[in-house]
Design an enzyme around this catalytic site. Structure first.
Site, PDB file in Angstrom:
ATOM      1  N   CYS A 269       0.822  -1.211   0.000  1.00 48.29           N
ATOM      2  CA  CYS A 269       0.000   0.000   0.000  1.00 48.29           C
ATOM      3  C   CYS A 269       0.862   1.271   0.000  1.00 48.29           C
ATOM      4  CB  CYS A 269      -0.971  -0.028   1.180  1.00 48.29           C
ATOM      5  SG  CYS A 269      -2.374   1.098   0.975  1.00 48.29           S
ATOM      6  N   HIS A 362      -3.834  -5.166   0.254  1.00 52.43           N
ATOM      7  CA  HIS A 362      -3.542  -5.691   1.590  1.00 52.43           C
ATOM      8  C   HIS A 362      -3.596  -7.214   1.614  1.00 52.43           C
ATOM      9  CE1 HIS A 362      -3.749  -1.934   4.146  1.00 52.43           C
ATOM     10  NE2 HIS A 362      -4.157  -1.496   2.966  1.00 52.43           N
ATOM     11  N   GLU A 364      -2.570  -9.209   3.837  1.00 51.81           N
ATOM     12  CA  GLU A 364      -2.727  -9.790   5.178  1.00 51.81           C
ATOM     13  C   GLU A 364      -4.168 -10.201   5.456  1.00 51.81           C
ATOM     14  OE1 GLU A 364      -4.076  -5.729   5.606  1.00 51.81           O
ATOM     15  OE2 GLU A 364      -2.237  -6.526   4.727  1.00 51.81           O
TER      16      GLU A 364
END
Length: 388
Positions: A269, A362, A364
């Site tokens: 990001c 993202h 994660e």
């Protein structure tokens, strides 16, 4: 029975800088707040959204109509507090109903002083922001809500725009923290040491590395190349974060020093935007950004499409077609590795002559799909390749 005075205390109004106003009821803390109004399309994960430091300075409009149904709990928080400037929902749950709930969302917002508004037409507001772009906004509760809209618009117009804002340092940790693999299920020797620059890192990111046997040294945003060398890491990582990447000159210079040392690098990001700037590319503000957990992206190295979680209002301005020489030509060739399928925005960069890559989204997955988890494995492999 609600009296007129009680109703007036609960009044709230959302005012945009173009004069558009939506009247509703206070939600969370009552008061006044200013920020950039943006919308998030996630159907789930409101707690992860609220505690994502990348949302600092922004008033979040949830497009999902029902918010707060499952309450909040300590386990799902992605950072130490709620960072959003304000919160906008249509139908707020009257009471949470979930076995993991520890507190209602309304009470949690009050507890942390987050001003919100409920009961407005979030569909109409979202369509307006899509048409005109993200706007400065204010939520005004109580007596302020009954002031002339023109006066409130002037307050909004006097607030700071997101373009040009430097926010990462304000959400970063103040001293180094270490995340140990053994604390996250890894029962073998540590495979690599990673220095991770916290510009607004989400808690799940170092955990994803730790699950793969990587010890993560999470560093403050103001860390220097000497701080990184002191760790003697096998790789360097830059996290997501809030604000305008054009203000991150110190972090860009830091990354350039890291790249010159051929230390493997991975960015997420804000980290993608900083890699872009370090390579000599520019960044620009998107009309209304990408925020949600359903954004389609193509990985050009495999031609596979993944559904991704995203939260960004800025993007890298780089050539989409073929490898190109980086404007900072000391770093060699670079290519756009991932591309957004909705609007062809750069969603990833891969350096061909130095060990560095990044993505705009993202992986994660907190909250969100797990399609992009392979990126952590890809970076661990890159660190081990250079380590050995």
């Amino acid at each position: 029975m609600m009296t007129n005075k009680t109703a007036q205390r609960n009044d709230a109004v959302l005012v945009l800088e173009d004069g558009t106003a939506f009247r509703g009821r206070s939600y969370g803390a009552q008061g006044t707040t200013l920020g950039e109004a943006v919308f998030s399309t996630g159907m789930t994960g409101y707690q992860e959204t609220l505690t994502d430091p990348s949302y600092a300075g922004q008033i979040i409009v949830q497009t999902a109509p029902h918010i707060g149904n499952t309450g909040v709990n300590a386990e799902d928080a992605e950072s130490r507090k709620i960072w959003v400037a304000g919160y906008v929902v249509r139908d707020a749950a009257r009471r949470p109903s979930n076995w993991r709930s520890e507190l209602s969302l309304d009470d949690h917002l009050v507890e942390q002083g987050v001003v919100g508004i409920r009961g407005i037409d979030t569909r109409a507001l979202t369509r307006h922001l899509r048409d005109v772009g993200s706007l400065r906004a204010g939520i005004f509760g109580g007596e302020e809500a009954n002031r002339p809209i023109a006066d409130l618009v002037e307050k909004v117009k006097a607030s700071e725009p997101m373009a040009g804002r430097k926010l990462a340092e304000s959400v970063s940790i103040s001293q180094t923290e270490v995340v140990e693999p053994a604390d996250w299920g890894w029962d073998k020797p540590v495979v690599a040491e990673l220095a991770a620059l916290d510009l607004g890192i989400k808690a799940m990111t170092p955990k994803r590395f730790a699950e793969r046997g990587v010890r993560v040294h999470v560093l403050p945003a103001t860390s220097t190349i000497e701080d990184i060398r002191a760790i003697n890491p096998d790789g360097f990582f830059i996290s997501n974060g809030p604000g305008d990447p054009a203000t991150a000159d110190e972090q860009v210079e830091l990354l350039q020093n890291v790249l010159r040392e051929k230390l493997p690098f991975f960015g997420i990001c804000f980290g993608n935007q900083i890699l872009g700037r370090a390579l000599g590319f520019g960044t620009y503000k998107l009309k209304f950004g990408h925020r949600g957990i359903n954004q389609p992206v193509m990985d050009r190295t495999t031609n596979k499409v993944e559904i991704t979680a995203q939260n960004h209002g800025f993007a890298v301005d780089a050539p989409l077609d073929g490898p190109t020489e980086a404007p900072q030509n000391e770093f060699g060739r670079v290519e756009v590795s991932h591309i957004g399928l909705n609007d062809n925005v750069v969603e990833g960069l891969r350096c061909l002559d130095i060990p560095a890559f990044s993505v705009q989204y993202h992986p994660e997955a907190a909250a969100g799909p797990h399609d992009a988890a392979y990126l952590f494995d890809r970076f661990v492999d890159l660190m081990l390749e250079h380590k050995n």
